[in-house]
Design an enzyme around this catalytic site. Structure first.
Site, PDB file in Angstrom:
ATOM      1  N   ASN A  20      -8.423  16.571 -10.483  1.00 21.68           N
ATOM      2  CA  ASN A  20      -9.212  15.428 -10.945  1.00 21.68           C
ATOM      3  C   ASN A  20      -8.716  14.194 -10.214  1.00 21.68           C
ATOM      4  OD1 ASN A  20     -10.492  13.368 -12.449  1.00 21.68           O
ATOM      5  ND2 ASN A  20      -8.892  13.403 -14.007  1.00 21.68           N
ATOM      6  N   ARG A  69     -16.936  19.298 -12.821  1.00 22.26           N
ATOM      7  CA  ARG A  69     -17.022  18.442 -11.644  1.00 22.26           C
ATOM      8  C   ARG A  69     -18.063  17.330 -11.778  1.00 22.26           C
ATOM      9  NH1 ARG A  69     -18.899  19.903  -5.452  1.00 22.26           N
ATOM     10  NH2 ARG A  69     -17.832  18.155  -4.443  1.00 22.26           N
ATOM     11  N   LEU A  70     -17.641  16.127 -11.404  1.00 22.30           N
ATOM     12  CA  LEU A  70     -18.529  14.998 -11.155  1.00 22.30           C
ATOM     13  C   LEU A  70     -18.543  14.820  -9.641  1.00 22.30           C
ATOM     14  CD1 LEU A  70     -20.231  12.571 -12.181  1.00 22.30           C
ATOM     15  CD2 LEU A  70     -18.115  11.233 -12.181  1.00 22.30           C
ATOM     16  N   CYS A  93     -13.398  14.230 -12.333  1.00 25.45           N
ATOM     17  CA  CYS A  93     -13.637  15.525 -12.958  1.00 25.45           C
ATOM     18  C   CYS A  93     -12.775  15.684 -14.197  1.00 25.45           C
ATOM     19  CB  CYS A  93     -13.308  16.642 -11.965  1.00 25.45           C
ATOM     20  SG  CYS A  93     -14.102  16.431 -10.357  1.00 25.45           S
ATOM     21  N   GLU A 113      -9.264  11.070  -6.809  1.00 23.90           N
ATOM     22  CA  GLU A 113      -9.677  10.753  -5.448  1.00 23.90           C
ATOM     23  C   GLU A 113      -8.427  10.416  -4.631  1.00 23.90           C
ATOM     24  OE1 GLU A 113     -12.713  11.031  -4.452  1.00 23.90           O
ATOM     25  OE2 GLU A 113     -13.791  11.072  -6.374  1.00 23.90           O
ATOM     26  N   ASP A 153     -11.650  16.130  -0.330  1.00 27.36           N
ATOM     27  CA  ASP A 153     -10.234  15.791  -0.481  1.00 27.36           C
ATOM     28  C   ASP A 153      -9.502  16.863  -1.288  1.00 27.36           C
ATOM     29  OD1 ASP A 153     -11.560  15.110  -2.823  1.00 27.36           O
ATOM     30  OD2 ASP A 153     -10.351  13.334  -3.224  1.00 27.36           O
ATOM     31  N   SER A 166     -13.471  -1.757 -10.211  1.00 29.91           N
ATOM     32  CA  SER A 166     -13.143  -2.614 -11.343  1.00 29.91           C
ATOM     33  C   SER A 166     -11.965  -3.518 -10.995  1.00 29.91           C
ATOM     34  CB  SER A 166     -12.790  -1.749 -12.565  1.00 29.91           C
ATOM     35  OG  SER A 166     -12.188  -2.507 -13.584  1.00 29.91           O
ATOM     36  N   GLY A 167     -11.907  -4.671 -11.660  1.00 30.41           N
ATOM     37  CA  GLY A 167     -10.769  -5.580 -11.505  1.00 30.41           C
ATOM     38  C   GLY A 167      -9.663  -5.304 -12.501  1.00 30.41           C
TER      39      GLY A 167
END
Length: 609
Positions: free
Chosen positions: A77, A50-51, A2, A79, A102, A376-377
């Site tokens: 914003n 918000r996403l 977000c 996780e 969360d 992602s790496g």
């Protein structure tokens, strides 16, 4: 993922400033296209874009919770990868939850533990919580700095936002750059010093730090830092522990209520992440979507160089076939890059680096219809030691930031002579370098060689990694895509910090330890593949395209960049023909920098003060 922003003022009534708070939030719509909201009180206005990733119906923000008649409001914003564990702990302490999000876990963690709640979090985050009863605002940024957070103080006001554009949308913050900001921009480029916002009076919250804002001022606290101590595990135990940490981080980061995939270049880092994620999907009867980038005509145009030894495409297919993923190749052409060349600047609020960012943004934009979250790496090279400056003596022993050995970040050759003496970029870089060295967590008794290795890792963690994470966050969020980075799990970084170089460089290979940790999930030839950098577009048509854009800027002559840069030099370069001494990639980078600076100063109406 977000976008967050807010405004605290100790004097004016912010319930009357809803339109300004909305304008601040609207600048972040690409970070959060799915929903928006604001919460106003006399002292504070909080806003959110918000996403949706987890709990579509229950995670609306700003979220407000009242306990004992005392209101707490959050805009957040990120996780939390351990939010289910925290929720169970909080329920055991009597908290009753109204959602599955969360966000509520984080808010109730603050209600339960106050500012100390950050010590319990595992995730990527930037958040602000207003305590109405205590009349205080608490802000925090994740351990490694994956999610951005900026703030500015203006008189009785304190303003914050995920991106600087949110601050600039408030009339109190002007797009002004003073000599200090200009020096930083010219000297360090995109590798700006952590905490420096470039715009006058704009500050970045440092990774692993929190802020408590009260009527008495702003108190900054470092809640996490690296600690140096002797490493006692042998190689087998070290590799096994790294494997366990990685598998835990990757599987935790697969939690999502929306489609999730993985980026897969065929390099060691993304291949290992994708293979472990694919295995977890198979156990649930699902197939992982993976994505790679390819340029039109790259087999024709590619030229091997020290940073790119071969093409990614065959290797990505090799891993996808071995791991059973649903692999998709995103094909980009030169017009894709030229048409979007200023999007990275708009996402960053600062000049960007060129096609390595434009291509990343375009890749994310083309992934977005299929997934909302991707793994992602990113960051493996910084924490395992994958770059040549970790092990090439001529680069690691230079008395400057290692990446400067390949000319990254130097633009002073085109600065106006009358400005160059004032800016003195050589002195500025030297001062920043010495400042960084003074902050290295030392280990008593280390050999000079080991101490230098520790310095190199610290410089990368605090100088190079922030750029990489910033690039990843801004390009992905500009495309409304959340990208997660398992290699930035702070537990993994804490452990690796003290692992000796001999183990990280096992078998005389860069990231030898990581190769061993991934050996159980990847084909042997993939494990042994040499590191190759993020792909660049080698099509000559792109070089001609950026050159033409520079010619337009130079011929026009009215660009504000000529307040900083030498018009004659830029004009001459726009008509340059022949072989550029530093090579076509360096010439392309030069042209891209001019375009980025011109676009930034024009669009942001930058004022030099």
């Amino acid at each position: 993922m977000c976008g967050i922003t807010g405004w605290l003022d100790w004097q004016r009534d912010l319930t009357e400033q809803g339109a300004v708070v909305t304008a601040m939030a609207d600048t972040l719509k690409r970070r959060g296209p799915d929903a928006g909201g604001q919460w106003l009180s006399p002292r504070v206005g909080l806003a959110h874009r918000r996403l949706i990733v987890i709990d579509p119906n229950g995670g609306l923000q700003p979220m407000v919770c009242s306990v004992g008649g005392r209101a707490f409001a959050i805009t957040y914003n990120g996780e939390l990868y351990n939010f289910l564990d925290l929720r169970r702990e909080l329920e055991g302490r009597g908290h009753v939850f109204e959602s599955r999000s969360d966000t509520e876990v984080l808010l109730r963690a603050y209600i339960e533990w106050g500012p100390a709640c950050v010590e319990k979090l595992n995730g990527i985050f930037a958040f602000a919580i207003w305590d109405e009863g205590e009349q205080q605002l608490f802000l925090a940024r994740d351990h490694i700095g994956v999610k951005p957070l900026f703030y500015a103080q203006r008189g009785s006001s304190f303003l914050f936002g995920s991106e600087m554009k949110a601050l600039l949308a408030n009339p109190l913050v002007k797009p002004e750059v003073d000599m200090d900001g200009l020096t930083e921009l010219v000297s360090m480029g995109v590798f700006r010093t952590q905490g420096h916002g470039i715009f006058r009076g704009v500050t970045e919250v440092l990774p692993g730090h929190s802020l408590l804002v009260t009527r008495n001022g702003v108190r900054v606290t470092q809640y996490w830092k690296l600690d140096s101590h002797e490493h006692t595990d042998d190689f087998a135990a070290t590799a096994q522990h790294v494997r366990e940490l990685l598998e835990d981080a990757i599987t935790r980061q697969l939690v999502s209520d929306v489609p999730i995939g993985s980026m897969l270049s065929g390099g060691l880092d993304s291949s290992g992440v994708s293979a472990i994620a694919a295995r977890a999907f198979r156990q649930e009867g699902r197939q992982l979507d993976t994505f790679s980038l390819q340029f039109v005509g790259e087999e024709r145009d590619f030229r091997a160089n020290p940073m790119q030894h071969d093409l990614d495409a065959p290797w990505a297919k090799r891993v996808a076939d071995a791991s059973g993923t649903n692999h998709r190749v995103i094909l980009l052409d030169t017009p894709d890059l030229l048409d979007n060349i200023l999007e990275p600047m708009r996402a960053r609020d600062l000049p960007a680096t060129g096609d390595n960012e434009t291509s990343l943004y375009t890749l994310f934009k083309k992934m977005k219809p299929d997934v909302t979250v991707a793994l992602s790496g990113e960051s493996a090279d910084e924490v395992f030691g994958g770059y040549p400056w970790f092990y090439v003596p001529e680069m690691r022993n230079l008395n400057l930031f290692p990446w400067q050995a390949i000319g990254v970040g130097k633009v002073e050759n085109i600065v106006r002579p009358d400005l160059l003496d004032q800016l003195n970029p050589v002195r500025h870089r030297a001062e920043r370098y010495q400042q960084a060295l003074r902050q290295v967590p030392r280990l008593a008794g280390e050999s000079a060689e080991d101490a230098r290795t520790r310095e190199i890792f610290y410089l990368n963690m605090t100088g190079f990694l922030p750029y990489m994470l910033d690039r990843k966050d801004r390009m992905s969020m500009a495309a409304s895509l959340e990208v997660r980075v398992p290699f930035c799990d702070y537990r993994l970084i804490e452990y690796l910090w003290n692992v000796p170089w001999e183990m990280k460089f096992a078998r005389g290979e860069e990231k030898g330890l990581l190769r061993e940790a991934f050996s159980h999930v990847l084909p042997e030839d993939v494990v042994r593949r040499r590191k190759t950098a993020y792909p660049l577009n080698h099509n000559p048509a792109y070089l001609e395209g950026v050159k033409a854009k520079v010619r337009e800027i130079a011929e026009d002559g009215t660009s504000p960049i000529f307040d900083v840069f030498n018009h004659e030099k830029i004009l001459a370069s726009a008509y340059f023909e022949g072989q550029y001494e530093a090579g076509p990639i360096a010439l392309k980078n030069y042209y891209e920098y001019i375009i980025q600076m011109d676009g930034w100063m024009r669009e942001y109406n930058v004022s030099l003060v």
